[in-house]
Design an enzyme around this catalytic site. Structure first.
Site, PDB file in Angstrom:
ATOM      1  N   LYS A   1      67.826  19.772  51.013  1.00 22.62           N
ATOM      2  CA  LYS A   1      66.968  20.916  51.165  1.00 22.62           C
ATOM      3  C   LYS A   1      66.032  20.894  50.350  1.00 22.62           C
ATOM      4  O   LYS A   1      64.860  21.504  50.604  1.00 22.62           O
ATOM      5  CB  LYS A   1      67.599  22.058  51.623  1.00 22.62           C
ATOM      6  CG  LYS A   1      68.484  22.084  53.005  1.00 22.62           C
ATOM      7  CD  LYS A   1      69.042  23.533  53.207  1.00 22.62           C
ATOM      8  CE  LYS A   1      69.641  23.506  54.747  1.00 22.62           C
ATOM      9  NZ  LYS A   1      71.090  22.659  54.855  1.00 22.62           N
TER      10      LYS A   1
HETATM   11  C1  LIG Z   1      71.550  22.221  55.836  1.00 27.55           C
HETATM   12  C2  LIG Z   1      72.547  21.193  55.519  1.00 27.55           C
HETATM   13  C3  LIG Z   1      73.193  20.256  56.643  1.00 27.55           C
HETATM   14  C4  LIG Z   1      72.429  20.474  58.011  1.00 27.55           C
HETATM   15  O1  LIG Z   1      71.116  19.912  57.982  1.00 27.55           O
HETATM   16  P1  LIG Z   1      70.276  20.346  59.447  1.00 27.55           P
HETATM   17  O2  LIG Z   1      68.976  19.608  59.222  1.00 27.55           O
HETATM   18  O3  LIG Z   1      70.489  21.875  59.543  1.00 27.55           O
HETATM   19  O4  LIG Z   1      71.190  19.489  60.686  1.00 27.55           O
HETATM   20  C5  LIG Z   1      74.125  19.288  56.175  1.00 27.55           C
HETATM   21  N1  LIG Z   1      74.313  19.129  54.889  1.00 27.55           N
HETATM   22  C6  LIG Z   1      74.211  19.991  53.802  1.00 27.55           C
HETATM   23  C7  LIG Z   1      74.706  19.860  52.597  1.00 27.55           C
HETATM   24  C8  LIG Z   1      73.192  20.976  54.242  1.00 27.55           C
HETATM   25  O5  LIG Z   1      72.932  21.950  53.301  1.00 27.55           O
END
Ligand SMILES: *Cc1c(COP(=O)(O)O)cnc(C)c1O
Length: 431
Positions: free
Chosen positions: A107
């Site tokens: 993210k």
């Molecule tokens: C947010 C997150 C996900 C999921 O991603 P999306 O884009 O919401 O499908 C998967 N793994 C981790 C570690 C995350 O922080």
């Protein structure tokens, strides 16, 4: 490029407005009006380009006319200031590591890109300062705090549920200071989220300050996730096999950005949406019925989503054609026991240590490869295993060392404002 609202195709806005509003009227998600294929030459010459050049060309059409090229390149340079390596794990399997950023989860890319674009729109003077208001169950808060730290004109307010995030996650949100404030809520994540929603509908607050959100619904957080797939493709393009990506999915923003990259011409043959027991999409691909449920708690908690907000964007990409979607996307779902089992097995067999989210991705990829032997597969490691220290140490039965940054974080002082209800939040925001 204009964006329309998936709730109302006649409602069209600029990229800037889509970023500032987050959502269209009646909570419609914004979607680009047109998706142009990139020129063949771009893919032929991709290895002669730097990561910033690759990403700048990839996202160019979506911000054209709104962010000048030099400015865009600067934002991207700052967004991509860490590595995105594809490493071999087994003969037919590679891992794309997305956890080398400041908060050790993917993210970071979306948060940094959004901070850069919002910062640019404020600097340009079209809008006064804004307040980014987010609720977090763990990873989003840290990435947003870090991405927006010291960006001129932006104040960040993060709500998190007391006692329900890991120690590392809490330190990531509460120790930065500057323009970042953490509100520690005496309640659940759902309570945090509903307070945030109330604030967005509160005209008294809206008159006092401009609020915006920073979750993957926002196009400035969703779109830059396409970069991962371009950067990974560049590293494996000389294999003359078909290529599949397996993406551990929660809100489906990441995988939707991958499908968008494919639509733009990136040569990826298949996608796997790997789910934990929150498997509304796995069931949809079997039954063609979309039946959201309340989320259940798992060890891959960033994927505990019962009604993924970005799935509607995936349907739009395939013009709601179920057969077409099914030919490009598979989905599988796994229990926590399966996830724990595979973390241990892969660690013992290969020495590679996966986090619970990446492990779900690995399981999905292997299931796909069993029936598709002519493929090379890449699963996404979306977070560093130390973010889930207790689970991982428990599964492999030994201690793992902390990276130096995280070790240092443990000694920083937590600062958070205690709140218990909406009144407290409102008073804080009206100050
Ligand atoms: C947010 C997150 C996900 C999921 O991603 P999306 O884009 O919401 O499908 C998967 N793994 C981790 C570690 C995350 O922080």
């Amino acid at each position: 490029m204009k964006y329309f609202s998936l709730n109302d195709k006649n409602h069209k806005v600029s990229f800037e407005t889509a970023v500032l509003n987050g959502l269209g009227p009646n909570k419609g998600l914004y979607f680009p009006e047109e998706i142009k294929k990139l020129p063949k030459q771009f893919f032929q010459q991709i290895s002669s380009l730097t990561p910033t050049e690759i990403a700048t060309q990839a996202i160019g059409q979506f911000v054209e006319g709104e962010i000048p090229p030099a400015e865009l390149a600067g934002i991207i340079e700052n967004t991509l200031d860490f590595d995105f390596p594809v490493k071999p794990v087994e003969e037919q399997v590679g891992v794309l590591e997305l956890f080398h950023g400041p908060t050790l989860a993917f993210k970071d890319v979306g948060a940094k890109f959004m901070a850069g674009t919002l910062g640019y729109f404020i600097k340009k003077g079209n809008i006064p300062g804004v307040t980014v208001l987010v609720a977090t169950s763990g990873d989003t808060g840290g990435a947003v705090a870090r991405g927006f730290l010291k960006v001129e004109g932006i104040e960040v307010v993060i709500l998190y549920p007391k006692g329900k995030v890991s120690e590392i996650q809490e330190k990531q949100l509460t120790t930065l200071g500057e323009n970042i404030t953490a509100l520690e809520v005496d309640g659940s994540f759902d309570a945090c989220q509903s307070m945030v929603k109330m604030a967005f509908l509160d005209s008294e607050i809206q008159q006092h300050r401009k609020l915006t959100s920073a979750n993957s619904i926002n196009v400035a957080r969703w779109l830059p996730q396409m970069f991962y797939y371009f950067l990974a493709y560049e590293q494996v393009k000389n294999r003359d096999q078909k290529l599949a990506f397996s993406v551990p999915s929660g809100n489906f923003g990441n995988i939707c950005a991958g499908l968008l990259a494919k639509e733009m011409g990136l040569p990826i043959d298949h996608f796997v949406a790997a789910n934990n027991e929150n498997n509304v999409v796995t069931r949809f691909l079997q039954t063609q019925k979309y039946e959201p449920t309340a989320s259940v708690q798992t060890i891959s908690n960033a994927m505990d989503v019962g009604d993924p907000s970005n799935f509607i964007r995936i349907l739009e990409l395939f013009s709601n054609n179920f057969e077409d979607l099914k030919s490009h996307l598979s989905s599988f779902s796994y229990t926590d026991d399966q996830t724990r089992g595979i973390i241990k097995k892969v660690y013992e067999d290969t020495g590679y240590l996966m986090d619970p989210h990446g492990a779900v991705g690995y399981l999905g990829l292997k299931e796909f490869l069993r029936k598709h032997k002519d493929y090379y597969g890449i699963f996404l490691e979306t977070a560093h295993p130390v973010k889930f220290l207790e689970t991982i140490e428990d599964v492999i039965g030994k201690k793992i060392p902390l990276p130096p940054d995280i070790e240092a974080l443990k000694h920083r002082e937590k600062k958070a404002v205690q709140i218990s209800d909406y009144e407290d939040l409102k008073n804080f925001l009206l100050k």
